[in-house]
Write a protein that holds these residues in place. Sequence first.
Motif, short mmCIF file in Angstrom:
data_model
loop_
_atom_site.label_atom_id
_atom_site.label_comp_id
_atom_site.label_asym_id
_atom_site.label_seq_id
_atom_site.Cartn_x
_atom_site.Cartn_y
_atom_site.Cartn_z
N GLU A 274 31.62 25.89 -15.58
CA GLU A 274 31.92 27.30 -15.36
C GLU A 274 33.36 27.46 -14.87
O GLU A 274 33.91 26.58 -14.20
N SER A 275 33.94 28.60 -15.19
CA SER A 275 35.26 28.95 -14.69
C SER A 275 35.38 30.46 -14.63
O SER A 275 34.54 31.19 -15.18
N GLY A 276 36.41 30.94 -13.95
CA GLY A 276 36.68 32.36 -13.90
C GLY A 276 36.29 33.06 -12.61
O GLY A 276 36.55 34.25 -12.45
N GLY A 277 35.67 32.33 -11.71
CA GLY A 277 35.31 32.94 -10.43
C GLY A 277 36.53 33.16 -9.57
O GLY A 277 37.64 32.76 -9.89
N GLY A 278 36.31 33.84 -8.44
CA GLY A 278 37.41 34.09 -7.53
C GLY A 278 37.09 35.21 -6.57
O GLY A 278 35.93 35.62 -6.43
N LEU A 279 38.13 35.69 -5.91
CA LEU A 279 38.02 36.79 -4.94
C LEU A 279 38.52 38.07 -5.59
O LEU A 279 39.62 38.09 -6.16
N VAL A 280 37.73 39.12 -5.50
CA VAL A 280 38.09 40.40 -6.10
C VAL A 280 37.63 41.52 -5.18
O VAL A 280 36.65 41.36 -4.44
N GLN A 281 38.33 42.63 -5.22
CA GLN A 281 37.92 43.79 -4.43
C GLN A 281 36.77 44.51 -5.11
O GLN A 281 36.62 44.46 -6.35
N ALA A 282 36.00 45.21 -4.32
CA ALA A 282 34.91 46.02 -4.85
C ALA A 282 35.46 46.98 -5.91
O ALA A 282 36.54 47.58 -5.73
N GLY A 283 34.72 47.08 -7.00
CA GLY A 283 35.16 47.91 -8.12
C GLY A 283 35.95 47.16 -9.17
O GLY A 283 36.20 47.69 -10.25
#
Length: 127
Positions: free
Chosen positions: A6-15
């Motif tokens: 798997e790849s593409g995960g990370g930290l993102v803001q809501a929305g």
Amino acid sequence: QVELVESGGGLVQAGGSLRLSCAASGLTFSDFAMGWFRQAPGKEREFVAGINYSGASRVVSDSVRGRFTISRDNTLNAVYLQMNSLKPEDTAVYYCAALNSQSDLVIIRAPGAYDYWGQGTQVTVSS
């Protein structure tokens, strides 16, 4: 040797949005239904989305319907999870899994039914 990465995960803001990818090797990818699951700390692994071997049938869980989309490319041996309008409660480790099945109609939601699993990718949604 079967491998799912798997790849593409990370930290993102809501929305925000993320697109997860899962690259498969060591198996005849077009013979396998694929699923995305997630597991948050202290919770059981839960079904998020599934797609049958051909891509003709797909399903997502109620908690992500209208926000997440699963797709696959059998020429690239890959399955994807497009995640839009992310919420803090989507925070989890996301896993892809492969099930040897050529059913056109049934998408299996039970984690125990799947034959192979990836190592997972962390998705964190901040509020």
